[in-house]
Design an enzyme around this catalytic site. Structure first.
Site, PDB file in Angstrom:
ATOM      1  N   ASP A  69       0.847  -1.184   0.000  1.00 50.26           N
ATOM      2  CA  ASP A  69       0.000   0.000   0.000  1.00 50.26           C
ATOM      3  C   ASP A  69       0.889   1.242   0.000  1.00 50.26           C
ATOM      4  O   ASP A  69       1.671   1.452   0.923  1.00 50.26           O
ATOM      5  CB  ASP A  69      -0.872  -0.061   1.261  1.00 50.26           C
ATOM      6  CG  ASP A  69      -1.762   1.150   1.388  1.00 50.26           C
ATOM      7  OD1 ASP A  69      -2.421   1.480   0.406  1.00 50.26           O
ATOM      8  OD2 ASP A  69      -1.787   1.753   2.463  1.00 50.26           O
ATOM      9  N   THR A 102      -3.151   4.994  -3.879  1.00 54.61           N
ATOM     10  CA  THR A 102      -2.094   5.771  -3.227  1.00 54.61           C
ATOM     11  C   THR A 102      -0.755   5.595  -3.929  1.00 54.61           C
ATOM     12  O   THR A 102       0.093   6.474  -3.872  1.00 54.61           O
ATOM     13  CB  THR A 102      -1.952   5.338  -1.767  1.00 54.61           C
ATOM     14  OG1 THR A 102      -1.933   3.919  -1.729  1.00 54.61           O
ATOM     15  CG2 THR A 102      -3.111   5.819  -0.967  1.00 54.61           C
ATOM     16  N   THR A 103      -0.541   4.432  -4.566  1.00 53.51           N
ATOM     17  CA  THR A 103       0.719   4.216  -5.279  1.00 53.51           C
ATOM     18  C   THR A 103       0.698   4.980  -6.596  1.00 53.51           C
ATOM     19  O   THR A 103       1.650   5.666  -6.949  1.00 53.51           O
ATOM     20  CB  THR A 103       0.918   2.715  -5.557  1.00 53.51           C
ATOM     21  OG1 THR A 103       0.544   1.987  -4.407  1.00 53.51           O
ATOM     22  CG2 THR A 103       2.346   2.415  -5.889  1.00 53.51           C
ATOM     23  N   ASP A 400      -8.696  -0.557   1.923  1.00 48.91           N
ATOM     24  CA  ASP A 400      -8.804  -0.021   0.565  1.00 48.91           C
ATOM     25  C   ASP A 400     -10.114  -0.449  -0.083  1.00 48.91           C
ATOM     26  O   ASP A 400     -10.804   0.351  -0.704  1.00 48.91           O
ATOM     27  CB  ASP A 400      -7.630  -0.505  -0.299  1.00 48.91           C
ATOM     28  CG  ASP A 400      -6.372   0.308  -0.021  1.00 48.91           C
ATOM     29  OD1 ASP A 400      -6.382   1.024   0.984  1.00 48.91           O
ATOM     30  OD2 ASP A 400      -5.409   0.226  -0.786  1.00 48.91           O
TER      31      ASP A 400
END
Length: 535
Positions: A69, A102-103, A400
């Site tokens: 994550d 988020t990446t 997530d």
């Protein structure tokens, strides 16, 4: 640092302790900042997509975190550089707002910085680059709206939601049972969702983990799981139609606030003291019985004597339950939290269909399940896994998935994943560039190139030749005018993401592009860095 001279030619100092400060200015400052941003993005680049790698981070006190994550990796990495800290903030804000992607947002920002560096070397002013990026991001934002699809789902037809959650989970370590976990996440969200207001309170979903068992044993409990057991081993392990008294007062004799000491010099005095205490406990237990409680959940401890009495009076009890758990139990059972014994009354009791104690494996681990509650708006996801790291990572992955389900309930537009949305935006931005005269045109073009970074990284991580794959897919999108063609990471044999059921939420994608552009504009506008130099 700059020295200034007065009219007699004597130097004087402007900045305080200036020999101790280092300073970067002009293009050097921008290049140093861009290098820092790119370095952070490069770390995360390999963990993008379903074939992305995980990172292992060790904290100073030796705790090991293994995660995929983006937000978690950057939080734990403990970066020192100011610009790298901006990237950490970037992925954190994506995590708070959307929960997923988020990446991708950091990879995107890194690509934009990389493209900006080439433009700065050509001598284009950073502000013009920033303005061009801003225009391009607006084009991409609107283009996403056009290629998005509305997703119809209802409480009975949850398949679309499950498909989208499966896309989120496929890049995590838990992807072998993504189907069951996605269903659990969707059911949990729907259980606490307010479909009229289109709102979901994720605080009502409690995620508990216990080492042991296997991932497939993860279950959704319509109720609360408390990591405690009954206070006395001989109390009943299963109570049906329980009426629960939720107390925040201890089962102990009262302690005067003032300093006191009791002189006991005869046996009689000792007896009276003991009788007094016993009477006190008797009253306490009786009050609980009178209110009609069949189970007592207490925030504090019990005296041994109280425990023994509760046991004799057939009143099962649980002690040392934390404050947050008490609140959740109160929400779920519809009870009130009672601070004093005097205030106990039948209407303040919570109701649950069944309370049972469940033990795990060969260890002495027991947990309390409170199920079939009066108000089933609080649910628990109970995760099992082989080791602690696995459970922690599953918790993050489920978070997530829960966020994605929540976003879909708020706004049910989706775009297709696998880099197809980015490629489509890139083509749209490329065509928009021709409409802008002036220097911004270069910036808009390089924004289009930067958008290709996500599909490139996906192809690279999946072991495909990145540039060949990307150009093939791009050509296919232009030829067929089909914005659903993406990178086929899992070797299914089709590039059409609609057939592969790879979806992402529209608001998530839009947020990614906006946030990345904002941060890059901010970094480009810095032209002077003054920092205390390290000795």
């Amino acid at each position: 640092m700059a020295l200034a001279f007065d009219e007699f030619g004597r130097p004087f100092i402007i900045l305080r302790e200036q020999e101790k400060k280092s300073r970067l200015r002009g293009l050097d400052a921008q290049k140093a900042n861009i290098a820092a941003g790119k370095a952070v993005a490069r770390i995360l680049r390999t963990s993008l997509g379903p074939k992305g790698m995980d990172k292992m981070l060790q904290s100073p006190d030796g705790d090991v975190t293994i995660t995929n994550d983006g937000a978690t990796i950057l939080e734990q990495m403990d970066v020192d550089n100011q610009i790298a800290k901006l990237m950490v903030e970037l992925s954190r804000s994506q995590d708070y707002e959307i929960g997923d992607g988020t990446t991708g947002v950091v990879v995107m920002a890194g690509a934009l910085l990389e493209q900006a560096e080439k433009l700065l070397e050509r001598g284009i002013h950073p502000i013009r680059v920033a303005e061009g990026y801003e225009m391009a991001s607006r084009v991409a934002f609107e283009h996403l709206e056009q290629i998005s699809n509305k997703f119809e789902f209802s409480a009975d037809n949850i398949e679309p939601l499950v498909q989208t959650c499966m896309t989120t989970l496929s890049s995590k370590i838990v992807n072998r049972c993504k189907r069951s976990l996605a269903e659990i996440a969707v059911k949990a969200v729907l259980a606490v969702a307010d479909l009229e207001r289109k709102d979901v309170n994720l605080d009502l979903i409690k995620v508990e983990g216990k080492v042991g068992g296997k991932l497939e044993d993860t279950e959704l409990i319509y109720g609360i799981v408390v990591d405690k057991d009954m206070s006395h081993p001989q109390m009943p392990k299963r109570i049906e139609d329980a009426k629960i008294a939720i107390l925040t007062c201890p089962f102990e004799p009262p302690k005067p606030k003032t300093k006191h000491k009791v002189d006991i010099d005869t046996v009689e005095k000792f007896q009276t003291l003991r009788e007094q205490e016993q009477k006190y406990f008797d009253e306490m237990v009786q009050k609980c019985k009178d209110a009609g409680a069949t189970l007592v959940i207490c925030q504090w401890g019990f005296d041994d004597e109280a425990n023994h009495l509760l046991m004799h009076r057939n009143l099962p009890a649980v002690r040392w339950v934390g404050g947050v758990e008490l609140e959740l139990i109160a929400i779920a059972t519809g009870g009130r939290i009672v601070p004093r014994f005097q205030e106990l009354s039948p209407e303040k009791l919570g109701k649950a269909g069944i309370v049972r104690e469940k033990s795990f494996g060969t260890t002495k681990d027991r947990m309390l399940y409170i199920e079939k509650c009066a108000n089933s708006r609080a649910v628990t996801i109970f995760i099992r896994g082989g080791n602690k790291m696995m459970i922690e990572e599953t918790k993050r992955s489920l978070h997530d998935a829960l966020c994605v389900a929540r976003n879909l309930i708020r706004n049910n537009s989706i775009v297709y994943g696998g880099g197809s949305a980015e490629i489509s935006c890139s083509i749209a931005v490329e065509t928009a560039a021709d409409r802008h005269p002036g220097v911004e045109q270069y910036a808009i073009r390089s924004f289009a190139d930067a958008l290709d970074a996500v599909p490139l990284a996906l192809a690279e991580n999946s072991g495909l030749p990145p540039i060949d794959t990307l150009t093939a897919v791009k050509a296919q999108q232009v030829k067929e005018n089909n914005p659903h063609c993406g990178i086929d990471c899992n070797d299914v044999g089709t590039n059409d993401m609609k057939e592969q059921n790879v979806f992402e939420t529209l608001i998530g994608k839009q947020q990614q592009i906006l946030l990345a552009t904002q941060v890059v504009k901010m970094i480009l506008k810095i032209d002077d860095v003054i920092s205390p130099s390290e000795y």
